[in-house]
Design a protein around this motif. Sequence first.
Motif, PDB file in Angstrom:
ATOM      1  N   ALA A  14       0.599  -1.374  -0.109  1.00 28.40           N
ATOM      2  CA  ALA A  14      -0.540  -0.383  -0.116  1.00 28.40           C
ATOM      3  C   ALA A  14       0.714   1.644   0.008  1.00 28.40           C
ATOM      4  O   ALA A  14       0.673   2.201  -0.449  1.00 28.40           O
ATOM      5  CB  ALA A  14      -0.710   0.130   1.758  1.00 28.40           C
ATOM      6  N   VAL A  15       2.255   1.112   0.931  1.00 26.84           N
ATOM      7  CA  VAL A  15       2.542   2.366   0.922  1.00 26.84           C
ATOM      8  C   VAL A  15       3.643   2.684  -0.495  1.00 26.84           C
ATOM      9  O   VAL A  15       4.084   3.703  -1.188  1.00 26.84           O
ATOM     10  CB  VAL A  15       3.606   2.558   1.964  1.00 26.84           C
ATOM     11  CG1 VAL A  15       5.435   3.322   1.935  1.00 26.84           C
ATOM     12  CG2 VAL A  15       3.409   2.293   2.866  1.00 26.84           C
ATOM     13  N   ALA A  16       3.796   1.072  -0.915  1.00 26.42           N
ATOM     14  CA  ALA A  16       4.914   1.735  -2.110  1.00 26.42           C
ATOM     15  C   ALA A  16       3.943   2.366  -3.714  1.00 26.42           C
ATOM     16  O   ALA A  16       4.457   3.202  -4.484  1.00 26.42           O
ATOM     17  CB  ALA A  16       4.519  -0.095  -2.692  1.00 26.42           C
ATOM     18  N   ILE A  17       2.651   2.074  -3.236  1.00 32.54           N
ATOM     19  CA  ILE A  17       1.333   2.179  -4.709  1.00 32.54           C
ATOM     20  C   ILE A  17       1.499   4.144  -4.332  1.00 32.54           C
ATOM     21  O   ILE A  17       1.334   3.934  -5.046  1.00 32.54           O
ATOM     22  CB  ILE A  17       0.108   1.404  -4.328  1.00 32.54           C
ATOM     23  CG1 ILE A  17       0.550   0.221  -4.670  1.00 32.54           C
ATOM     24  CG2 ILE A  17      -1.057   1.854  -5.150  1.00 32.54           C
ATOM     25  CD1 ILE A  17      -0.860  -0.898  -4.442  1.00 32.54           C
ATOM     26  N   ALA A  18       1.696   4.564  -3.280  1.00 37.36           N
ATOM     27  CA  ALA A  18       0.300   5.563  -2.860  1.00 37.36           C
ATOM     28  C   ALA A  18       2.033   6.183  -3.124  1.00 37.36           C
ATOM     29  O   ALA A  18       1.855   7.301  -3.243  1.00 37.36           O
ATOM     30  CB  ALA A  18       0.818   5.872  -0.990  1.00 37.36           C
ATOM     31  N   LEU A  19       2.912   5.198  -2.813  1.00 37.38           N
ATOM     32  CA  LEU A  19       4.224   6.219  -3.111  1.00 37.38           C
ATOM     33  C   LEU A  19       4.516   6.771  -4.344  1.00 37.38           C
ATOM     34  O   LEU A  19       5.489   7.623  -4.963  1.00 37.38           O
ATOM     35  CB  LEU A  19       5.807   5.570  -2.301  1.00 37.38           C
ATOM     36  CG  LEU A  19       7.301   6.876  -2.649  1.00 37.38           C
ATOM     37  CD1 LEU A  19       7.272   7.362  -2.064  1.00 37.38           C
ATOM     38  CD2 LEU A  19       8.312   5.579  -2.048  1.00 37.38           C
ATOM     39  N   GLY A  39       7.529   8.457   2.267  1.00 45.25           N
ATOM     40  CA  GLY A  39       7.549   6.539   2.441  1.00 45.25           C
ATOM     41  C   GLY A  39       8.238   5.978   2.593  1.00 45.25           C
ATOM     42  O   GLY A  39       8.493   4.446   3.389  1.00 45.25           O
ATOM     43  N   VAL A  40       9.817   5.883   2.671  1.00 40.60           N
ATOM     44  CA  VAL A  40      10.717   5.389   3.363  1.00 40.60           C
ATOM     45  C   VAL A  40      10.713   5.610   5.205  1.00 40.60           C
ATOM     46  O   VAL A  40      10.408   3.847   5.736  1.00 40.60           O
ATOM     47  CB  VAL A  40      12.079   6.132   2.995  1.00 40.60           C
ATOM     48  CG1 VAL A  40      12.934   5.982   3.847  1.00 40.60           C
ATOM     49  CG2 VAL A  40      12.192   6.520   2.005  1.00 40.60           C
ATOM     50  N   GLY A  41       9.940   6.843   5.372  1.00 41.45           N
ATOM     51  CA  GLY A  41      10.026   6.321   7.139  1.00 41.45           C
ATOM     52  C   GLY A  41       8.444   5.326   7.092  1.00 41.45           C
ATOM     53  O   GLY A  41       8.293   4.438   8.242  1.00 41.45           O
ATOM     54  N   VAL A  43       7.316   3.029   5.614  1.00 47.40           N
ATOM     55  CA  VAL A  43       8.019   1.292   5.451  1.00 47.40           C
ATOM     56  C   VAL A  43       9.292   1.048   6.372  1.00 47.40           C
ATOM     57  O   VAL A  43       8.950   0.374   7.146  1.00 47.40           O
ATOM     58  CB  VAL A  43       8.796   1.572   4.192  1.00 47.40           C
ATOM     59  CG1 VAL A  43       9.619   0.004   4.353  1.00 47.40           C
ATOM     60  CG2 VAL A  43       8.147   0.755   2.695  1.00 47.40           C
ATOM     61  N   GLY A  44       9.274   2.041   7.117  1.00 45.44           N
ATOM     62  CA  GLY A  44      10.602   1.943   7.997  1.00 45.44           C
ATOM     63  C   GLY A  44      10.139   1.793   9.177  1.00 45.44           C
ATOM     64  O   GLY A  44      10.305   0.464  10.315  1.00 45.44           O
ATOM     65  N   GLY A  45       8.959   2.190   9.673  1.00 46.27           N
ATOM     66  CA  GLY A  45       7.764   1.752  10.947  1.00 46.27           C
ATOM     67  C   GLY A  45       7.217   0.702  10.553  1.00 46.27           C
ATOM     68  O   GLY A  45       7.334   0.445  12.026  1.00 46.27           O
ATOM     69  N   ALA A  46       6.982   0.472   9.605  1.00 48.97           N
ATOM     70  CA  ALA A  46       5.943  -0.948   9.792  1.00 48.97           C
ATOM     71  C   ALA A  46       6.715  -1.154  10.070  1.00 48.97           C
ATOM     72  O   ALA A  46       6.213  -2.918  10.734  1.00 48.97           O
ATOM     73  CB  ALA A  46       5.810  -0.840   8.227  1.00 48.97           C
ATOM     74  N   VAL A  47       8.356  -2.127   9.876  1.00 53.85           N
ATOM     75  CA  VAL A  47       9.046  -2.624  10.212  1.00 53.85           C
ATOM     76  C   VAL A  47       9.192  -2.920  11.210  1.00 53.85           C
ATOM     77  O   VAL A  47       9.093  -3.835  12.339  1.00 53.85           O
ATOM     78  CB  VAL A  47      10.030  -2.525   8.863  1.00 53.85           C
ATOM     79  CG1 VAL A  47      11.086  -3.718   9.348  1.00 53.85           C
ATOM     80  CG2 VAL A  47      10.002  -3.468   7.871  1.00 53.85           C
ATOM     81  N   GLY A  63       9.762  10.366   8.464  1.00 53.71           N
ATOM     82  CA  GLY A  63      10.378  10.712   7.187  1.00 53.71           C
ATOM     83  C   GLY A  63       9.410  11.851   6.110  1.00 53.71           C
ATOM     84  O   GLY A  63      10.916  12.682   5.738  1.00 53.71           O
ATOM     85  N   GLY A  64       8.576  12.376   6.499  1.00 53.53           N
ATOM     86  CA  GLY A  64       8.372  13.314   5.506  1.00 53.53           C
ATOM     87  C   GLY A  64       8.632  14.730   5.992  1.00 53.53           C
ATOM     88  O   GLY A  64       8.763  15.366   5.597  1.00 53.53           O
TER      89      GLY A  64
END
Length: 71
Positions: A14-19, A39-41, A43-47, A63-64
């Motif tokens: 979902a993040v990749a598509i939104a990005l 986007g990077v933030g 993904v990092g937060g999710a991981v 990240g933003g």
Amino acid sequence: MMMKYSTKRITAAAVAIALVVTLSACETRRGRNTAIGAGVGAVGGAVLTNGSALGTLGGAAVGGVVGHQVH
């Protein structure tokens, strides 16, 4: 056969598509940096939080802000 999807995988997709959608709309370098940072933030937060929605949103926010400050 039913496939199992992990929360991390769904969140990352979902993040990749939104990005991709967000980057296609950005006209300025600062806008692109903000979107990339978010986007990077996210993904990092999710991981780091095992797919927690709060961790994903928090990571996107941080990240933003960082991406916006990069010149």
